[in-house]
Design an enzyme around this catalytic site. Structure first.
Site, mmCIF file in Angstrom:
data_model
loop_
_atom_site.group_PDB
_atom_site.id
_atom_site.type_symbol
_atom_site.label_atom_id
_atom_site.label_comp_id
_atom_site.label_asym_id
_atom_site.label_seq_id
_atom_site.Cartn_x
_atom_site.Cartn_y
_atom_site.Cartn_z
ATOM 1 N N SER A 256 -2.811 -7.817 2.528
ATOM 2 C CA SER A 256 -3.079 -7.773 3.970
ATOM 3 C C SER A 256 -3.518 -9.156 4.466
ATOM 4 O O SER A 256 -3.124 -9.586 5.555
ATOM 5 C CB SER A 256 -4.178 -6.757 4.281
ATOM 6 O OG SER A 256 -3.788 -5.478 3.869
ATOM 7 N N HIS B 116 0.840 -1.208 0.000
ATOM 8 C CA HIS B 116 0.000 0.000 0.000
ATOM 9 C C HIS B 116 0.872 1.253 0.000
ATOM 10 O O HIS B 116 0.634 2.198 -0.741
ATOM 11 C CB HIS B 116 -0.865 0.076 1.274
ATOM 12 C CG HIS B 116 -1.916 -0.981 1.402
ATOM 13 N ND1 HIS B 116 -1.988 -1.821 2.480
ATOM 14 C CD2 HIS B 116 -2.971 -1.313 0.606
ATOM 15 C CE1 HIS B 116 -3.026 -2.622 2.358
ATOM 16 N NE2 HIS B 116 -3.641 -2.346 1.225
ATOM 17 N N ARG C 205 -2.027 -5.723 -8.860
ATOM 18 C CA ARG C 205 -1.036 -6.783 -8.689
ATOM 19 C C ARG C 205 -1.214 -7.808 -9.801
ATOM 20 O O ARG C 205 -1.079 -7.474 -10.962
ATOM 21 C CB ARG C 205 -1.195 -7.439 -7.310
ATOM 22 C CG ARG C 205 -0.701 -6.594 -6.176
ATOM 23 C CD ARG C 205 -1.266 -7.022 -4.852
ATOM 24 N NE ARG C 205 -2.710 -6.827 -4.822
ATOM 25 C CZ ARG C 205 -3.479 -6.983 -3.761
ATOM 26 N NH1 ARG C 205 -2.952 -7.384 -2.642
ATOM 27 N NH2 ARG C 205 -4.781 -6.746 -3.810
ATOM 28 N N LYS D 221 -17.586 -6.505 4.612
ATOM 29 C CA LYS D 221 -16.246 -7.082 4.663
ATOM 30 C C LYS D 221 -15.794 -7.141 6.118
ATOM 31 O O LYS D 221 -15.738 -6.108 6.780
ATOM 32 C CB LYS D 221 -15.296 -6.186 3.854
ATOM 33 C CG LYS D 221 -14.244 -6.966 3.114
ATOM 34 C CD LYS D 221 -13.534 -6.086 2.117
ATOM 35 C CE LYS D 221 -12.286 -6.772 1.608
ATOM 36 N NZ LYS D 221 -11.594 -5.990 0.603
HETATM 37 P P1 ADP Z 1 -9.736 -3.085 -0.925
HETATM 38 O O1 ADP Z 1 -10.553 -3.902 0.018
HETATM 39 O O2 ADP Z 1 -10.397 -1.806 -1.320
HETATM 40 O O3 ADP Z 1 -9.192 -3.836 -2.107
HETATM 41 P P2 ADP Z 1 -7.056 -3.141 0.137
HETATM 42 O O4 ADP Z 1 -6.560 -2.557 1.418
HETATM 43 O O5 ADP Z 1 -6.972 -4.608 -0.024
HETATM 44 O O6 ADP Z 1 -8.513 -2.587 -0.037
HETATM 45 O O7 ADP Z 1 -6.268 -2.466 -1.073
HETATM 46 C C1 ADP Z 1 -6.287 -1.080 -1.293
HETATM 47 C C2 ADP Z 1 -5.555 -0.785 -2.582
HETATM 48 O O8 ADP Z 1 -4.177 -1.119 -2.451
HETATM 49 C C3 ADP Z 1 -6.069 -1.595 -3.773
HETATM 50 O O9 ADP Z 1 -6.009 -0.801 -4.923
HETATM 51 C C4 ADP Z 1 -5.091 -2.723 -3.864
HETATM 52 O O10 ADP Z 1 -5.009 -3.241 -5.181
HETATM 53 C C5 ADP Z 1 -3.808 -2.007 -3.475
HETATM 54 N N1 ADP Z 1 -2.810 -2.947 -2.981
HETATM 55 C C6 ADP Z 1 -2.882 -3.761 -1.920
HETATM 56 N N2 ADP Z 1 -1.747 -4.488 -1.793
HETATM 57 C C7 ADP Z 1 -0.936 -4.106 -2.807
HETATM 58 C C8 ADP Z 1 0.380 -4.504 -3.265
HETATM 59 N N3 ADP Z 1 1.062 -5.442 -2.647
HETATM 60 N N4 ADP Z 1 0.885 -3.883 -4.364
HETATM 61 C C9 ADP Z 1 0.153 -2.943 -4.993
HETATM 62 N N5 ADP Z 1 -1.075 -2.533 -4.642
HETATM 63 C C10 ADP Z 1 -1.613 -3.114 -3.565
#
Ligand code: ADP
Length: 162
Positions: free
Chosen positions: A128, A17, A90, A41
């Protein structure tokens, strides 16, 4: 002034992130990172915990600010004066969901553009959920999250009711 909104669950925030937020902050004048409250969620950390970990991880980042929201992301973007929603991409598996969201958000508000930033190769498989799973089984997560997040995660897993 070009403002971008970076929405996400951040449960908890990872270096994946942070990489996306940092890179977005180089493109836009201001990046508003927002923790989403999504009743559909189930999250390990409360909204306040997720926000506080995020704030600490980005402390001192001059053009990054924070917030929380529930409801439509395009409405929140408008309220913040953001003209772009930044999301990280990703593996191919992210694409379908992101494509659906971007298309729907564009329909709801064509003035807000979704912008994708490709993950850095070292974070390509980082999420996460995976971090939580590794931590749960006692694995080393120090490569994937800042020290304060690692500490909070360990505390949470020891005392899950908190
Ligand atoms: P959501 O539930 O909205 O997907 P996340 O916290 O999982 O929330 O992700 C928020 C953003 O960060 C999303 O755009 C996700 O693709 C991006 N993201 C999460 N992990 C990574 C990573 N390892 N590399 C790049 N982007 C990431």
């Amino acid at each position: 002034m070009k403002i971008a909104l970076c929405p996400g669950s951040f449960d908890p925030v990872t270096y994946g992130h942070l990489d996306i937020i940092q890179r977005a902050a180089r493109i836009f004048h201001k990046v508003h990172v927002a923790v989403v409250q999504n009743p559909n969620k189930k999250s390990l950390f409360s909204l306040e915990e997720r926000l506080s970990m995020l704030k600490e991880a980005t402390r001192g980042w001059a053009n990054v600010e924070h917030g929380v929201f529930s409801g439509l992301v395009v409405d929140y973007a408008r309220a913040q004066g953001a003209t772009a929603i930044v999301r990280g991409l990703r593996a191919v598996s992210d694409f379908e969901y992101e494509f659906q969201m971007a298309s729907m958000n564009r329909y709801l508000n064509p003035d807000v553009e979704t912008v994708f930033i490709m993950t850095s190769s070292e974070h390509a498989y980082l999420s996460s959920s995976l971090v939580k799973e590794i931590a749960m089984f006692g694995g080393d997560i120090s490569r994937w999250v800042p020290p304060h997040v690692e500490k909070r995660l360990m505390e949470k897993l020891r005392r899950p009711e908190q």
